[in-house]
Design a protein around this motif. Sequence first.
Motif, PDB file in Angstrom:
ATOM      1  N   TYR A  22       1.000  -1.201   0.108  1.00 56.08           N
ATOM      2  CA  TYR A  22       0.318   0.081  -0.021  1.00 56.08           C
ATOM      3  C   TYR A  22       1.448   1.100  -0.198  1.00 56.08           C
ATOM      4  O   TYR A  22       1.993   1.264   0.759  1.00 56.08           O
ATOM      5  N   TYR A  55      -2.075  -0.832  -3.897  1.00 55.32           N
ATOM      6  CA  TYR A  55      -2.841   0.945  -3.916  1.00 55.32           C
ATOM      7  C   TYR A  55      -2.295   1.662  -3.493  1.00 55.32           C
ATOM      8  O   TYR A  55      -1.115   1.386  -3.553  1.00 55.32           O
ATOM      9  N   ILE A  56      -2.806   2.950  -4.274  1.00 57.53           N
ATOM     10  CA  ILE A  56      -2.217   3.639  -4.464  1.00 57.53           C
ATOM     11  C   ILE A  56      -2.960   5.332  -4.452  1.00 57.53           C
ATOM     12  O   ILE A  56      -3.921   5.118  -4.579  1.00 57.53           O
ATOM     13  N   SER A  58      -3.961   9.239  -3.524  1.00 57.43           N
ATOM     14  CA  SER A  58      -3.942  10.355  -3.871  1.00 57.43           C
ATOM     15  C   SER A  58      -1.930  10.847  -3.827  1.00 57.43           C
ATOM     16  O   SER A  58      -1.559  11.737  -4.051  1.00 57.43           O
ATOM     17  N   ALA A  59      -2.129  11.028  -1.474  1.00 62.29           N
ATOM     18  CA  ALA A  59      -0.590  11.305  -1.469  1.00 62.29           C
ATOM     19  C   ALA A  59       0.842  10.384  -2.271  1.00 62.29           C
ATOM     20  O   ALA A  59       1.665  10.775  -2.754  1.00 62.29           O
ATOM     21  N   LEU A  61       0.755   9.375  -5.605  1.00 57.00           N
ATOM     22  CA  LEU A  61       0.849   9.999  -6.967  1.00 57.00           C
ATOM     23  C   LEU A  61       1.328  11.270  -6.920  1.00 57.00           C
ATOM     24  O   LEU A  61       2.844  11.521  -7.142  1.00 57.00           O
ATOM     25  N   GLY A  62       1.151  11.699  -5.461  1.00 55.69           N
ATOM     26  CA  GLY A  62       1.774  13.083  -5.329  1.00 55.69           C
ATOM     27  C   GLY A  62       3.046  13.040  -5.576  1.00 55.69           C
ATOM     28  O   GLY A  62       3.883  13.853  -5.307  1.00 55.69           O
ATOM     29  N   MET A  65       5.397  13.477  -8.561  1.00 49.85           N
ATOM     30  CA  MET A  65       4.638  14.689  -8.817  1.00 49.85           C
ATOM     31  C   MET A  65       5.801  16.149  -8.077  1.00 49.85           C
ATOM     32  O   MET A  65       6.162  16.776  -9.050  1.00 49.85           O
ATOM     33  N   LYS A  86      -5.964  -2.563 -11.601  1.00 49.53           N
ATOM     34  CA  LYS A  86      -6.151  -1.319 -10.424  1.00 49.53           C
ATOM     35  C   LYS A  86      -5.395  -0.130 -10.280  1.00 49.53           C
ATOM     36  O   LYS A  86      -6.235   1.045 -10.581  1.00 49.53           O
ATOM     37  N   ASN A  89      -5.920   1.823 -13.098  1.00 48.55           N
ATOM     38  CA  ASN A  89      -7.082   2.912 -13.133  1.00 48.55           C
ATOM     39  C   ASN A  89      -7.166   4.065 -13.066  1.00 48.55           C
ATOM     40  O   ASN A  89      -7.389   5.018 -12.787  1.00 48.55           O
ATOM     41  N   VAL A  90      -6.250   3.853 -11.684  1.00 50.36           N
ATOM     42  CA  VAL A  90      -5.974   5.755 -10.833  1.00 50.36           C
ATOM     43  C   VAL A  90      -4.791   6.650 -10.818  1.00 50.36           C
ATOM     44  O   VAL A  90      -5.200   7.752 -10.588  1.00 50.36           O
ATOM     45  N   ASP A  92      -4.604   6.586 -14.302  1.00 51.01           N
ATOM     46  CA  ASP A  92      -5.518   6.336 -15.626  1.00 51.01           C
ATOM     47  C   ASP A  92      -6.655   7.717 -14.969  1.00 51.01           C
ATOM     48  O   ASP A  92      -6.325   9.476 -16.048  1.00 51.01           O
ATOM     49  N   LEU A  93      -7.054   7.077 -14.616  1.00 50.33           N
ATOM     50  CA  LEU A  93      -8.160   8.721 -13.678  1.00 50.33           C
ATOM     51  C   LEU A  93      -7.771   9.934 -13.428  1.00 50.33           C
ATOM     52  O   LEU A  93      -7.942  11.130 -14.585  1.00 50.33           O
ATOM     53  N   LEU A  94      -6.209  10.188 -12.878  1.00 47.59           N
ATOM     54  CA  LEU A  94      -5.379  11.553 -13.254  1.00 47.59           C
ATOM     55  C   LEU A  94      -4.809  11.780 -14.179  1.00 47.59           C
ATOM     56  O   LEU A  94      -4.465  13.269 -14.178  1.00 47.59           O
ATOM     57  N   PHE A  96      -2.502  10.715 -15.853  1.00 49.71           N
ATOM     58  CA  PHE A  96      -1.151  10.840 -15.571  1.00 49.71           C
ATOM     59  C   PHE A  96      -0.062   9.903 -16.852  1.00 49.71           C
ATOM     60  O   PHE A  96       1.295   9.405 -16.640  1.00 49.71           O
TER      61      PHE A  96
END
Lengths: 119, 696
Positions: A22, A55-56, A58-59, A61-62, A65, A86, A89-90, A92-94, A96
């Motif tokens: 995670y 699992y990833i 938003s933090a 993903l940050g 960035m 999965k 998808n996260v 992709d939604l943003l 990336f």
Amino acid sequence: MSDFKIHHREGEGVNVIELKGYLDAHTAPELETTFQKLLNDKKFNIVVNCKDLTYISSAGLGVFMAYIEDVRKNQGDIKLSNMTAKVYNVFDLLGFPILYEIYKEEKEAIVRFTQPKKS
Amino acid sequence: MSRLRRIIYILIPTLSFLGVYIYDVTQYATRVEVGDGMYVREILMIISFTLLFLLLQDRRGQRVRGIPKELGRLLLVGAFLASITALASFLSSSGNPDDVRQISVKAIDGFLSFAVGIPLGMFAIITLLTIKDLVLYKRRKGAWRNFLIYLVLLVLACFSTLPLLTVEFALIASSITFLAIIMVIVNSFKQNWIVTLSRREKIYSIIYSALLFCVFTLLAVLSENEFGQKALRTISAPLQHFAFLNFIFGAIYSGMAFVSTLFHLPTAEQYERKQSELSSLHNLTRLVSQVFDFQDLVNSVTHMTLDVVGANRAWLEIRKKKEVSSGLAFDIASQQNISAEQIEAVTGNGASPLRDLLVDSKKFLIVDDVPNDRRTKHLKGSDIKIASLVSVPLISHNELIGILHATKDIEYGFDQDDVDVLTTFADNVTIAIENSRLISESLERERLKQEIMVAQQMQKKLLPEHPPQFPSLQFAASWEPSMEVGGDYYDFVNLGSNKVGLVVGDVAGKGVSAAFYMAEVKGIFQSLSKLCKSPKELLVRANETLMGSLERKAFISIVYAIFDYVKGTVQLARAGHCPVVYVSATKQELIRPNGLGLGLTDGEIFQQSTEGSIIRLTDGDVCVFYTDGITEARNAEGDEYGYERLLQVVTSTRNESAQHIMTTLLNEVKAHTGYQSFADDMTLVVAKWVGPTQSK
């Protein structure tokens, strides 16, 4: 939730970081230190293998960035590979995939450092 | 004792003495025995002296004075009385009053007896009371019992001398007296009061007790010689015995006191030192409770260090929370008689600074001869006058939290006792400092909690109180942060010409930082929504604004929808946010136009990769907007709630009101997590197009 591990491999001028478990607000600092260390050592060619990343947040993903700009400034890149559907998808939604190169296999990503896409 | 009572206590003896004196003289003149005059006389005397005893005891109780001073006064009065009595005895012995059978001579003689006898009697009482205080000092069980035995024997001995008793009684009387004197000796061993005296007081005590011994011996002799005996017996025979026994007691007790004090003299300094250590440690325990002001605490610590070991300088160094590259760093918390520069010169300089020695060893360090010691070579020739030095580490949970230093201006200034005391002292200081830190931390935490509460209330005010309602379009909304404050945001804005805007966003991260960005997003949304015609335009401009103010690793996902509540259309654009759930009679889908999160990249790429979308609603259609807190809500097995379940619930409740759909959905999500506290902020907005047909 703190079930998160980072494994760092080095080979042929490319640094591979394997993520496992995670990646959320609690574990993100671990990845930050890893990136920071690579940057301090002037290692800018980075592949993040997400094979075991379950699992990833938003933090998480940050963290990408936070470092991508510095890495690219130094003619390096952070490329991602081996994502589960999965996790993809996260990303992709943003949006990336527009900002990062994401590959199915780690090998492809490594190769891209030596043979950049002709675009 | 009340004033009235005191007057009575003085008046009765005075009148009795006067009466008895007149009675004596008259009786002598007339040579007539007046009935039971003899008995009345004795009883009157006993009552008078008993009253005087009570009076004197009461007066004594009101005074608190040091023992040596008490002895000094006793000596003064005793010496005065002894000289008066001796003088009177010398004067009276020149003539033989018994031969002179003249009333005037008898009267003068009697007066002299009273004048000497009464003060002597009173002094005997004072002597007894003083000795009683000394014997019962720091009283133990045996002391009181022994003293009581003496008192009983004293009373018996006195009564045995009553002239009314027969001659056969004399033997018993003298044995009682003998026993009383034995008890005098026994009681004279109780000299506990000496131990607590300071050296100076002990010297005074030696002088006083030696002189008191002489005075009491003299008084005892005087009370037994011809004049004294007669003078006292003129008043009352028991009184003479009472005075005699107490003077003997006084003499023996002072003698013993003299010897004891002499023996105790060498330990006086030690005792004084222990006293000062004790009082310092006592102060420290008080200090431990005064921990609300750290600076006060450390100042008291250094100040006390001076007292405890008699140091000339002292200072306390406290370890900084953050380490510096060269190792541990210290702050000078408090100093006495030394400047910060001097401290730095002493502890921070040299080949291996003292500070580092302590950090390594975590044990106390003592330098007996600073100028010539290897460890303090660097101080040779400096202007700081330090000849010996002790440094004690303050250690809490195996961590060095500070160092306490004390120095003296003489070589070999600290002995083992000093080090022991300082070490104990340091332990207490450590506790006090730790407590002080804990208290300030918990106060700080409490304050932060209050602040967060305020932030929470303020954030709730940034959200719409009620979602707007239209005849053709229903809205229902819910917002729950996982912590006190959150990074989720939703809002409605009335755009005019039958249009209402809805925004649902999620700031990366949680808690306070997310809450700040959320507030910023509200500002941007409220101002841009009036200016921008299309959702995409708003997102592009919002991204431009946010790029400058967001930190690198922060970004915001957002979805913006413009509802036309007359035409039944929804225009929407998505910036990295969760897809919108759209359920109609014929289809269920996730609407997901392309779009990057806000704050990820600047203008060009964002504009190119973001697209708008439009939905034409038919009656009964439902749109659900939410944040990832909903879809990523996990159950105990780590299974996410997901899109499937979401679509399913919305489909099955499609015919209900927007409020009902929202409540059902929220309950389902919570049931999925097992009603645990959820890991992420959750926001849910349900829009339902009921259509213009149902409105009038």
